[in-house]
Write a protein that holds these residues in place. Structure first.
Motif, PDB file in Angstrom:
ATOM      1  N   THR A 129       0.832  -1.211   0.000  1.00 26.86           N
ATOM      2  CA  THR A 129       0.000   0.000   0.000  1.00 26.86           C
ATOM      3  C   THR A 129       0.863   1.256   0.000  1.00 26.86           C
ATOM      4  O   THR A 129       0.570   2.231  -0.709  1.00 26.86           O
ATOM      5  N   ALA A 130       1.933   1.246   0.783  1.00 29.62           N
ATOM      6  CA  ALA A 130       2.805   2.425   0.849  1.00 29.62           C
ATOM      7  C   ALA A 130       3.534   2.658  -0.467  1.00 29.62           C
ATOM      8  O   ALA A 130       3.682   3.805  -0.923  1.00 29.62           O
ATOM      9  N   LEU A 131       3.990   1.588  -1.131  1.00 23.99           N
ATOM     10  CA  LEU A 131       4.702   1.744  -2.403  1.00 23.99           C
ATOM     11  C   LEU A 131       3.791   2.281  -3.495  1.00 23.99           C
ATOM     12  O   LEU A 131       4.252   2.971  -4.412  1.00 23.99           O
ATOM     13  N   ALA A 132       2.495   1.961  -3.411  1.00 19.12           N
ATOM     14  CA  ALA A 132       1.562   2.440  -4.424  1.00 19.12           C
ATOM     15  C   ALA A 132       1.413   3.962  -4.385  1.00 19.12           C
ATOM     16  O   ALA A 132       0.984   4.563  -5.379  1.00 19.12           O
ATOM     17  N   GLU A 133       1.746   4.593  -3.264  1.00 21.99           N
ATOM     18  CA  GLU A 133       1.591   6.042  -3.126  1.00 21.99           C
ATOM     19  C   GLU A 133       2.893   6.799  -3.341  1.00 21.99           C
ATOM     20  O   GLU A 133       2.920   8.027  -3.216  1.00 21.99           O
ATOM     21  N   ILE A 134       3.997   6.117  -3.650  1.00 23.68           N
ATOM     22  CA  ILE A 134       5.290   6.761  -3.859  1.00 23.68           C
ATOM     23  C   ILE A 134       5.725   6.544  -5.301  1.00 23.68           C
ATOM     24  O   ILE A 134       5.751   5.393  -5.776  1.00 23.68           O
ATOM     25  N   PRO A 135       6.079   7.598  -6.059  1.00 24.25           N
ATOM     26  CA  PRO A 135       6.572   7.423  -7.433  1.00 24.25           C
ATOM     27  C   PRO A 135       7.824   6.544  -7.446  1.00 24.25           C
ATOM     28  O   PRO A 135       8.740   6.735  -6.632  1.00 24.25           O
ATOM     29  N   GLU A 136       7.856   5.610  -8.363  1.00 19.65           N
ATOM     30  CA  GLU A 136       8.984   4.674  -8.405  1.00 19.65           C
ATOM     31  C   GLU A 136      10.298   5.379  -8.693  1.00 19.65           C
ATOM     32  O   GLU A 136      11.355   4.966  -8.202  1.00 19.65           O
ATOM     33  N   ASN A 137      10.259   6.482  -9.478  1.00 14.74           N
ATOM     34  CA  ASN A 137      11.501   7.171  -9.828  1.00 14.74           C
ATOM     35  C   ASN A 137      12.028   8.053  -8.698  1.00 14.74           C
ATOM     36  O   ASN A 137      13.045   8.724  -8.861  1.00 14.74           O
ATOM     37  N   ARG A 138      11.334   8.061  -7.552  1.00 17.22           N
ATOM     38  CA  ARG A 138      11.835   8.832  -6.403  1.00 17.22           C
ATOM     39  C   ARG A 138      12.210   7.922  -5.222  1.00 17.22           C
ATOM     40  O   ARG A 138      12.787   8.393  -4.250  1.00 17.22           O
ATOM     41  N   LEU A 139      11.872   6.634  -5.278  1.00 18.09           N
ATOM     42  CA  LEU A 139      12.105   5.730  -4.156  1.00 18.09           C
ATOM     43  C   LEU A 139      13.578   5.323  -4.124  1.00 18.09           C
ATOM     44  O   LEU A 139      14.067   4.609  -4.982  1.00 18.09           O
ATOM     45  N   ALA A 140      14.263   5.779  -3.093  1.00 20.97           N
ATOM     46  CA  ALA A 140      15.683   5.468  -2.944  1.00 20.97           C
ATOM     47  C   ALA A 140      15.906   4.156  -2.204  1.00 20.97           C
ATOM     48  O   ALA A 140      16.931   3.496  -2.400  1.00 20.97           O
ATOM     49  N   GLY A 141      14.961   3.765  -1.335  1.00 29.29           N
ATOM     50  CA  GLY A 141      15.115   2.530  -0.580  1.00 29.29           C
ATOM     51  C   GLY A 141      14.051   2.425   0.492  1.00 29.29           C
ATOM     52  O   GLY A 141      13.281   3.360   0.730  1.00 29.29           O
ATOM     53  N   VAL A 142      14.012   1.269   1.148  1.00 30.82           N
ATOM     54  CA  VAL A 142      13.027   0.988   2.189  1.00 30.82           C
ATOM     55  C   VAL A 142      13.761   0.510   3.437  1.00 30.82           C
ATOM     56  O   VAL A 142      14.708  -0.292   3.345  1.00 30.82           O
ATOM     57  N   VAL A 143      13.327   1.018   4.594  1.00 31.36           N
ATOM     58  CA  VAL A 143      13.869   0.580   5.881  1.00 31.36           C
ATOM     59  C   VAL A 143      12.697   0.066   6.713  1.00 31.36           C
ATOM     60  O   VAL A 143      11.693   0.754   6.879  1.00 31.36           O
ATOM     61  N   VAL A 144      12.802  -1.152   7.230  1.00 32.43           N
ATOM     62  CA  VAL A 144      11.791  -1.745   8.094  1.00 32.43           C
ATOM     63  C   VAL A 144      12.358  -1.827   9.504  1.00 32.43           C
ATOM     64  O   VAL A 144      13.392  -2.459   9.728  1.00 32.43           O
ATOM     65  N   ILE A 145      11.690  -1.150  10.450  1.00 33.98           N
ATOM     66  CA  ILE A 145      12.091  -1.219  11.858  1.00 33.98           C
ATOM     67  C   ILE A 145      11.137  -2.193  12.537  1.00 33.98           C
ATOM     68  O   ILE A 145       9.968  -1.878  12.772  1.00 33.98           O
ATOM     69  N   SER A 146      11.608  -3.394  12.838  1.00 34.02           N
ATOM     70  CA  SER A 146      10.719  -4.458  13.289  1.00 34.02           C
ATOM     71  C   SER A 146      11.535  -5.541  13.970  1.00 34.02           C
ATOM     72  O   SER A 146      12.776  -5.572  13.880  1.00 34.02           O
ATOM     73  N   ASP A 147      10.814  -6.458  14.645  1.00 34.58           N
ATOM     74  CA  ASP A 147      11.463  -7.651  15.184  1.00 34.58           C
ATOM     75  C   ASP A 147      11.629  -8.725  14.123  1.00 34.58           C
ATOM     76  O   ASP A 147      12.158  -9.800  14.404  1.00 34.58           O
ATOM     77  N   GLY A 148      11.153  -8.427  12.916  1.00 41.84           N
ATOM     78  CA  GLY A 148      11.353  -9.349  11.807  1.00 41.84           C
ATOM     79  C   GLY A 148      10.284 -10.407  11.646  1.00 41.84           C
ATOM     80  O   GLY A 148      10.365 -11.215  10.730  1.00 41.84           O
ATOM     81  N   VAL A 149       9.271 -10.406  12.515  1.00 40.60           N
ATOM     82  CA  VAL A 149       8.217 -11.412  12.455  1.00 40.60           C
ATOM     83  C   VAL A 149       7.064 -10.862  11.612  1.00 40.60           C
ATOM     84  O   VAL A 149       6.479  -9.836  11.958  1.00 40.60           O
ATOM     85  N   ALA A 150       6.760 -11.521  10.503  1.00 40.85           N
ATOM     86  CA  ALA A 150       5.645 -11.134   9.631  1.00 40.85           C
ATOM     87  C   ALA A 150       4.862 -12.389   9.287  1.00 40.85           C
ATOM     88  O   ALA A 150       5.410 -13.502   9.274  1.00 40.85           O
ATOM     89  N   HIS A 151       3.570 -12.206   8.980  1.00 41.32           N
ATOM     90  CA  HIS A 151       2.687 -13.358   8.805  1.00 41.32           C
ATOM     91  C   HIS A 151       1.983 -13.383   7.446  1.00 41.32           C
ATOM     92  O   HIS A 151       1.066 -14.182   7.265  1.00 41.32           O
ATOM     93  N   ASP A 152       2.377 -12.525   6.518  1.00 43.54           N
ATOM     94  CA  ASP A 152       1.683 -12.518   5.224  1.00 43.54           C
ATOM     95  C   ASP A 152       2.645 -12.571   4.050  1.00 43.54           C
ATOM     96  O   ASP A 152       2.298 -12.174   2.941  1.00 43.54           O
ATOM     97  N   LEU A 153       3.868 -13.067   4.265  1.00 47.58           N
ATOM     98  CA  LEU A 153       4.824 -13.128   3.160  1.00 47.58           C
ATOM     99  C   LEU A 153       4.580 -14.305   2.236  1.00 47.58           C
ATOM    100  O   LEU A 153       5.265 -14.458   1.232  1.00 47.58           O
ATOM    101  N   SER A 154       3.605 -15.162   2.581  1.00 46.82           N
ATOM    102  CA  SER A 154       3.272 -16.255   1.666  1.00 46.82           C
ATOM    103  C   SER A 154       2.503 -15.751   0.448  1.00 46.82           C
ATOM    104  O   SER A 154       2.427 -16.428  -0.576  1.00 46.82           O
ATOM    105  N   ALA A 155       1.911 -14.557   0.573  1.00 49.37           N
ATOM    106  CA  ALA A 155       1.204 -13.955  -0.565  1.00 49.37           C
ATOM    107  C   ALA A 155       2.222 -13.340  -1.531  1.00 49.37           C
ATOM    108  O   ALA A 155       3.432 -13.434  -1.351  1.00 49.37           O
ATOM    109  N   ASP A 156       1.716 -12.684  -2.582  1.00 48.84           N
ATOM    110  CA  ASP A 156       2.597 -12.037  -3.552  1.00 48.84           C
ATOM    111  C   ASP A 156       3.405 -10.957  -2.864  1.00 48.84           C
ATOM    112  O   ASP A 156       2.863 -10.104  -2.153  1.00 48.84           O
TER     113      ASP A 156
END
Length: 692
Positions: A129-156
Motif C-alpha cells: 500500500t505504501a509503495l503504491a503512493e510513492i513514485p517509483e523514480n523517487r524511491l531510494a530505498g526501504v527501511v523496516v524497523i521491526s522484530d522481523g516477524v511477519a505473517h503474510d509473506l506467503s502472498a505475492d
C-alpha cells in the motif's frame, strides 16, 4: 532548463518515408552518374524533407525532486515487549537524523499496526500500500524497523525490483521466552471415557544454547475456573495427557505455565481449550409403584430418545397379596432388585420414583443405598401421587434425609393450572417454559390431583399448584441433586388434555439440571465471542444484576455493568481491545474466554529474527542490522550494485525532477525554410550552368 527537438510531420509518416526513399534514390543516381550540382540538389531535397517533418524546439523548466526513503515502523503487539518499543523510537530518531543529513532526501514514515482480525503482522500488505503512493523514480530505498516477524509473506511480495530494503531488527541477543501450545485436541468427548490431548512447552532463545534434555516446567490445568491441578512436564517434548470431562456440555479447560523471571512475556504461557462433553447414553431407572394411566406416558417419553437406556421396574403385585397363584407361575425369572439397587446403582445417571410407596418389596437397605447414591453425586426424581401422602410414603424411609419436602397428608382432588413462581421465572429449568403463550388464557392444561407438600428451608420452589402450594421442588443433597413433583398428573400434558403442556421439555431440563449440565446451572457466567467483541452473560437467581470484572490479557481490570435482558438473565455487549485470554468475574461466578486465539499470533514466536524477511531483503541486496549494535551509516549506490556493507546501508540516487513550464517554438519559420530550399536550388542551377 532542458531543451529538445520534437517533430510533428505535415504529411502522414508513411508518405514522408516514401518521399525520403525516392529522394535518396534520386541522390544516389545523380552521384553515380556524376551529374554536376548533385551535392546542392541533395541538400535541397534534405531541407524539403526536414521542413515536412516540421521540427520544433522544446524548452522545459524543471525543479529537482528529493529522493524518498520509506520507513515501515512495526507497532504490533510483539514490538511492545522486552524493551523493543524504546529501541524502535531510538532507531527511528537516528534514521530521521541520518536521512536529514543526506542531500535531497526525504523520509516517509508508515506505521504498521496490529491486524483487527488477529492475522498478525501484515508487513507485505502495508508495504504494498505504501509503495503504491510513492513514485517509483523517487524511491531510494526501504527501511523496516521491526522484530522481523511477519505473517503474510506467503502472498505475492511487493514489487521492489532493484530497490534496496534494509531491516533494523529490534530485540536482544539475550532474549528468551517460554511458550505453551496445544498440538492436538478433540472437539468433543464422551463423558466417562478418557480422551487424549497433546501439548508442548518450548523454551525459545535468540541465540541457540546448549540443550537441557532434563528441564521440567510446571503446568496447571483448570476446568471451568475450578481449583487448578499442577503437573511437571518435560520442556521441548510433546506430552500426551489423558483427560476425563467432569460434566456434559461445553467444558472450558485452561492450561497455564508460570511466568519465569527471564521471559519476554506471559501472553503465550496460557491457552484455553473448549471440549463439548457428550453423554454416550443416559441410563435411567424408572421405578413404578403400581400401574396407572401415566406409567405408559413416562415409559414412552423416555424410550422415544434413542440416547436413553431405560430400566423399568414396575410393582404389579404386592408381597402380601394372596391370590393363590404360586410365585413361580407369575414370572419366568426373578427381577434382579439387589443388582439394581445395591451392586449397580452407581451405573445409573437418574432414578425416577413414579407413584412408589413402601410395600415391603424393596427393603430399607435399598433406600439407604439410593440415599448414599444421591449424596455421592447421583440424581433422583420423585413423581408423587396419593402414595406420597400415605403412611407408606417414601418420606417415611431413609430417603427423607435427601427429599426437599414432606407431605401434609392432604390430597387435592380438583383441577388446577401449574404456575411458574417468581423464582421459577429466573430458574433455568422453568425460565421461558411458557414463552409464546398469550396472556388472555392459562398457559397450560389443568392437572386434576395434587399432593400437598411442605418445603424444607433453602429449597427451590419453581412451580406451584392449587392455592399456590408447592408443586415442583429442587434441592441439592451432598454431591447429588433431587427433584420432587407433587402430582402424578403430568401425563395429561403429554396426552394434550386442555391443550397439554411442555412435559417433555420440563423433563429434559430437569434431567440436565440433575446431570449438572453447565447451561442449566443457576449461577453461570459465560461469554459468547464474536470476532473482536463478546456478549457477556450472567445467569443467576438474583433479581439484581451485579457488575462483571473483565481482566484483559495485559492484566488491566475493567468493570462493566450488566443489564437484565430477561428474568435471571443479565448481559452486556463489549468490544474488546485485543485478542487473547480474558477472565470474567461477577460475584462468586468466574469464567474464562478466549477471544480469537488465547495466545495471539503475535506471541506465537516472540524471538526477533531476520530469516522471515529474507525474500524481501535479498532482491535489492539489502541487509539486516541489529538496533542494539547501533545504526549503520548511509551511502549512495548505483542501481544493481551491493546495497549494504559491514556498517553501512546503501540507497539509490534517483535525481527525479518536476517539470514546471514547457516552451515549444518552430526550429525555423516557414519562410526561412522556403528561402533555404530556394537558395540551394538556385545555387545548384547556377553551378550547373557554369560547368556547362
Amino acid at each position: 532548463m532542458v531543451q529538445s527537438i520534437l517533430f510533428d510531420p505535415l504529411l502522414p509518416l508513411p508518405l514522408v518515408i516514401a518521399l525520403s526513399v525516392l529522394a535518396g534514390l534520386a541522390f544516389l543516381v545523380a552521384l553515380w552518374r556524376g551529374l554536376s550540382g548533385w551535392h546542392l540538389r541533395g541538400v535541397s531535397l534534405a531541407l524539403v524533407l526536414i521542413a515536412i517533418l516540421n521540427p520544433s524546439l522544446q524548452s522545459e523548466e524543471r525543479n529537482p525532486l528529493n529522493d524518498i526513503v520509506l520507513a515501515i515502523v512495526d507497532d504490533t503487539a510483539s514490538q511492545h515487549i522486552g524493551g523493543r518499543a524504546d529501541q524502535t523510537r531510538q532507531a527511528l530518531a537516528e534514521l530521521t537524523d541520518l536521512t536529514a543529513r543526506r542531500r535531497a532526501t526525504d523520509l516517509e514514515v508508515v506505521t504498521l499496526p496490529d491486524a483487527d482480525d488477529g492475522r498478525g503482522t501484515l508487513l507485505a500488505a502495508t508495504l504494498r500500500t505504501a509503495l503504491a503512493e510513492i513514485p517509483e523514480n523517487r524511491l531510494a530505498g526501504v527501511v523496516v524497523i521491526s522484530d522481523g516477524v511477519a505473517h503474510d509473506l506467503s502472498a505475492d511480495l511487493p514489487p521492489l525490483t532493484d530497490t534496496p530494503l534494509h531491516l533494523l531488527q529490534t530485540g536482544k541477543t539475550t532474549d528468551r521466552d517460554r511458550r505453551l501450545t496445544i498440538r492436538n485436541a478433540p472437539g468433543f468427548a464422551i463423558l466417562g471415557e478418557t480422551v487424549e490431548l497433546t501439548l508442548r512447552i518450548d523454551d525459545l532463545f535468540a541465540s541457540e544454547p546448549s540443550p537441557n534434555r532434563d528441564a521440567l516446567a510446571e503446568l496447571t490445568i483448570s476446568v471451568d475456573g475450578d481449583t487448578p491441578l499442577t503437573f511437571n512436564i518435560p520442556v521441548g517434548q510433546d506430552v500426551t495427557l489423558p483427560i476425563t470431562l467432569p460434566h456434559g456440555g461445553m467444558n472450558t479447560l485452561q492450561f497455564a505455565t508460570p511466568l519465569q523471571d527471564w521471559e519476554l512475556t506471559d501472553r503465550n504461557n496460557e491457552t484455553v481449550l473448549r471440549i463439548n462433553g457428550v453423554r454416550d447414553r443416559l441410563r435411567v431407572l424408572l421405578v413404578s409403584g403400581e400401574p396407572h394411566a401415566g406409567e405408559r406416558v413416562w415409559r414412552n417419553l423416555l424410550k422415544s430418545d434413542t440416547s436413553v437406556d431405560l430400566v423399568h421396574f414396575t410393582i404389579l403385585r404386592s408381597a402380601n397379596k394372596s391370590d393363590n397363584v404360586p410365585p413361580d407361575e407369575l414370572a419366568l425369572i426373578a427381577f434382579p432388585t439387589r443388582d439394581l439397587f445395591i451392586n449397580k446403582i452407581s451405573e445409573f445417571d437418574l432414578i425416577i420414583f413414579d407413584r412408589y410407596k413402601r410395600r415391603g418389596i424393596l427393603p430399607g437397605s435399598y433406600f439407604d443405598s439410593v440415599r448414599d447414591y444421591v449424596l455421592q453425586g447421583g440424581a433422583v426424581l420423585v413423581s408423587a401421587g396419593p402414595d406420597y401422602a400415605s403412611v407408606d410414603s417414601l418420606w417415611y424411609s431413609s430417603l427423607s434425609d435427601i427429599l426437599p419436602g414432606g407431605p401434609t397428608g392432604q390430597v387435592v382432588e380438583r383441577g388446577f393450572h401449574p404456575a411458574i413462581t417468581d423464582l421459577g421465572a429466573r430458574h433455568p429449568v422453568t425460565r421461558d417454559l411458557d414463552a409464546g403463550i398469550q396472556d388472555d388464557r392459562p398457559p397450560w392444561g389443568r392437572w386434576l390431583r395434587q399432593t400437598e407438600l411442605t418445603a424444607r428451608s433453602d429449597v427451590q420452589t419453581i412451580l406451584t399448584g392449587a392455592d399456590e402450594t408447592p408443586l415442583l421442588l429442587l434441592d441439592r443433597a451432598g454431591e447429588g441433586r433431587v427433584a420432587l413433583l407433587g402430582s402424578d398428573q403430568s401425563w395429561l400434558w403429554a396426552r394434550g388434555y386442555e391443550g397439554g403442556g411442555p412435559q417433555a421439555e420440563l423433563l429434559r431440563r430437569l434431567a440436565h439440571w440433575m446431570m449438572k449440565e453447565p447451561e442449566l446451572e443457576e449461577e453461570r457466567l459465560y461469554a459468547i465471542p464474536r470476532a473482536q467483541s463478546m456478549q457477556i452473560i450472567h445467569q443467576t437467581l438474583s433479581d439484581e444484576g451485579a457488575e462483571v470484572e473483565v481482566t484483559t490479557p495485559g492484566g488491566e481490570v475493567i468493570s462493566l455493568p450488566l443489564e437484565e435482558r430477561s428474568p435471571g438473565h443479565f448481559a452486556t455487549d463489549w468490544t474488546a481491545p485485543e485478542p487473547g485470554l480474558y477472565r470474567l468475574r461477577s460475584g462468586s461466578a468466574e469464567s474464562v474466554v478466549a477471544l480469537g486465539p488465547a495466545a495471539p499470533r503475535e506471541f506465537v514466536n516472540t524471538i526477533a529474527t531476520a530469516e522471515i524477511l529474507t525474500p524481501l531483503i535479498a532482491p535489492g541486496k539489502g541487509a539486516a542490522f541489529r538496533v542494539e549494535d547501533g545504526l549503520p551509516s548511509l551511502r549512495t549506490i548505483r542501481e544493481g550494485r551491493p546495497a549494504s556493507g559491514r556498517n553501512w546501508m546503501g540507497f539509490l540516487r534517483r535525481e527525479a525532477s518536476q517539470t514546471t513550464d514547457i516552451i515549444l517554438m518552430p526550429l525555423l519559420p516557414f519562410w526561412a525554410w522556403l528561402l533555404l530550399i530556394a537558395g540551394f536550388s538556385c545555387g545548384a542551377w547556377l553551378y550547373e550552368g557554369r560547368r556547362n
